[in-house]
Design a protein around this motif. Structure first.
Motif, mmCIF file in Angstrom:
data_model
loop_
_atom_site.group_PDB
_atom_site.id
_atom_site.type_symbol
_atom_site.label_atom_id
_atom_site.label_comp_id
_atom_site.label_asym_id
_atom_site.label_seq_id
_atom_site.Cartn_x
_atom_site.Cartn_y
_atom_site.Cartn_z
ATOM 1 N N SER A 189 -10.345 37.447 46.454
ATOM 2 C CA SER A 189 -8.886 37.495 46.562
ATOM 3 C C SER A 189 -8.319 36.115 46.230
ATOM 4 C CB SER A 189 -8.481 37.868 47.983
ATOM 5 O OG SER A 189 -8.811 36.811 48.858
ATOM 6 N N ARG A 190 -6.988 36.024 46.266
ATOM 7 C CA ARG A 190 -6.361 34.726 45.975
ATOM 8 C C ARG A 190 -6.694 33.709 47.060
ATOM 9 N NH1 ARG A 190 -0.732 37.184 45.852
ATOM 10 N NH2 ARG A 190 -1.969 38.654 46.982
ATOM 11 N N ARG A 191 -7.156 34.200 48.234
ATOM 12 C CA ARG A 191 -7.412 33.291 49.347
ATOM 13 C C ARG A 191 -8.820 32.716 49.313
ATOM 14 N NH1 ARG A 191 -7.443 35.800 54.037
ATOM 15 N NH2 ARG A 191 -7.876 37.816 53.128
ATOM 16 N N GLN A 192 -9.499 32.820 48.207
ATOM 17 C CA GLN A 192 -10.861 32.302 48.029
ATOM 18 C C GLN A 192 -11.904 33.115 48.777
ATOM 19 O OE1 GLN A 192 -11.969 28.260 48.858
ATOM 20 N NE2 GLN A 192 -11.034 27.504 47.014
ATOM 21 N N ARG A 193 -11.479 34.094 49.561
ATOM 22 C CA ARG A 193 -12.444 34.902 50.304
ATOM 23 C C ARG A 193 -12.627 36.226 49.573
ATOM 24 N NH1 ARG A 193 -12.848 32.727 56.134
ATOM 25 N NH2 ARG A 193 -11.495 30.933 55.923
ATOM 26 N N PRO A 194 -13.777 36.863 49.719
ATOM 27 C CA PRO A 194 -13.962 38.120 48.993
ATOM 28 C C PRO A 194 -13.108 39.250 49.554
ATOM 29 C CG PRO A 194 -15.860 37.672 50.386
ATOM 30 C CD PRO A 194 -14.953 36.481 50.496
ATOM 31 N N MET A 195 -12.579 40.053 48.623
ATOM 32 C CA MET A 195 -11.756 41.208 48.997
ATOM 33 C C MET A 195 -12.654 42.439 49.131
ATOM 34 S SD MET A 195 -8.937 42.996 46.588
ATOM 35 C CE MET A 195 -7.993 41.611 46.131
#
Ligand code: FAD
Length: 300
Positions: A189-195
């Motif tokens: 995701s845009r938050r660097q964490r996996p979606m």
């Protein structure tokens, strides 16, 4: 957040940790790499006056292989340590590669696998990977030592079966799954964490047929889920003979089985579609890495 007055304790034994926990109770938290905990404190989302660092506990940074071939990761082993370990690279290159790609170098260098599991953020590669590899944690707390499969560890969003103060001292990946073929897929995701995260492990018997398969989908739901239908489709088959249509079916049925909800990462339909695509890729990669080359096959 102002860290003024915060005390960091560095005990060297489990008994000393227990003593600190008795003294400071709810005012104390266990600290590993601090990549989640210090962030929460800085944002003012949680507050502790005492942090109990686990770094000096014996064996926490050890990475070894048991006589029966299980991989044993101490509770303080970092993502980067796994990524750089010649032992892990040799035993399971996909695991080393996946741990070396998540987050960023700063997080990987201090963040630990045990901290990742204990924090139970669903947006985790590690939870999904270790679930597919049949790993378990070993923990100590209140004078008790116990073993919990990673698949049973997380109970919901950011919650686990761990009791307050219970310490994950080791993570064990059994030889059977460590030596199996593994594939890991993720969409960030845009938050660097996996979606969305998908891990698929396949074990073949001495005749080259798949005798066990584990498919785990994570990050789209509060905790990783095992998709049983894949084993029904593949067990007994030779990986090189599995039809492309079966791989497509695996993706479609996994997407149908996983309860996906709308959230800040995207709409449920979009994420279900991602699950289907990533499952297809993971199954295809697992099959091609477990396929036995045919005797009459020629190099192109
Ligand atoms: C920007 C960013 C991007 C990230 N991207 C990804 C990603 O792509 N994929 C992914 O999988 N993860 C990702 N993460 C999560 C990262 O893997 C975790 O932050 C890290 O592994 C947590 O470990 P830590 O040692 O820093 O834990 P800490 O922050 O020290 O602790 C976290 C929690 O776990 C508890 N804890 C820590 N160690 C133990 C133990 N041994 N026993 C019991 N409880 C313990 C602490 O008390 C605390 O509650 C990301 C994190 C950040 C900040």
């Amino acid at each position: 957040m102002n860290f003024k007055g915060l005390r960091v304790h560095r005990p060297e034994s489990l008994a000393a940790v227990a003593d600190l926990q008795r003294r400071f109770g709810d005012d104390a938290a266990l600290l590993a790499g601090g990549t989640e905990l210090l962030l929460l404190m800085r944002l003012g989302l949680t507050r502790f006056d005492h942090l109990i660092s686990l770094r000096r506990l014996p064996g926490m940074a050890d990475l070894s292989v048991s006589p029966s071939g299980d991989l044993i990761l101490g509770g303080g082993v970092t993502h980067q340590q796994v990524a750089d370990s010649p032992i892990v690279r040799q035993l399971n290159g996909v695991l080393a590669q996946a741990e070396g790609r998540l987050a960023n170098l700063r997080v990987r260098a201090s963040g630990t696998l045990a901290g990742n599991l204990a924090f139970a953020d669903p947006h985790s590669d590690t939870l999904t990977l270790l679930s597919a590899l049949g790993a378990w944690i070993e923990s100590d707390g209140a004078g008790e030592h116990r073993r919990v499969p990673v698949t049973d560890l997380v109970t919901g969003l950011f919650t686990t079966v761990l009791e307050p103060g219970e310490i994950v001292t080791r993570i064990v990946i059994p030889a059977r799954w460590l030596n199996a073929s593994l594939a890991h897929e993720r969409f960030e995701s845009r938050r660097q964490r996996p979606m969305v995260t998908v891990s698929c492990a396949g074990h073949t018997d001495s005749s080259g047929r798949l005798d066990d398969v584990r498919l785990v989908v994570g990050s789209v739901c509060p905790h990783p889920l095992i998709v049983d239908t894949l084993a029904e489709l593949l067990v007994g088959a030779r990986p090189e003979e599995v039809e492309p249509a079966t791989v497509v079916e695996a993706g479609t049925s996994a997407a149908g089985e996983i309860p996906v909800r709308d959230d800040e990462d995207g709409a449920a339909d979009y994420k279900s579609n991602l699950v289907s695509v990533l499952v297809r890729r993971a199954v295809r990669d697992m099959l091609s890495s477990s396929a036995t080359p045919r005797k009459d096959a020629r190099m192109p």
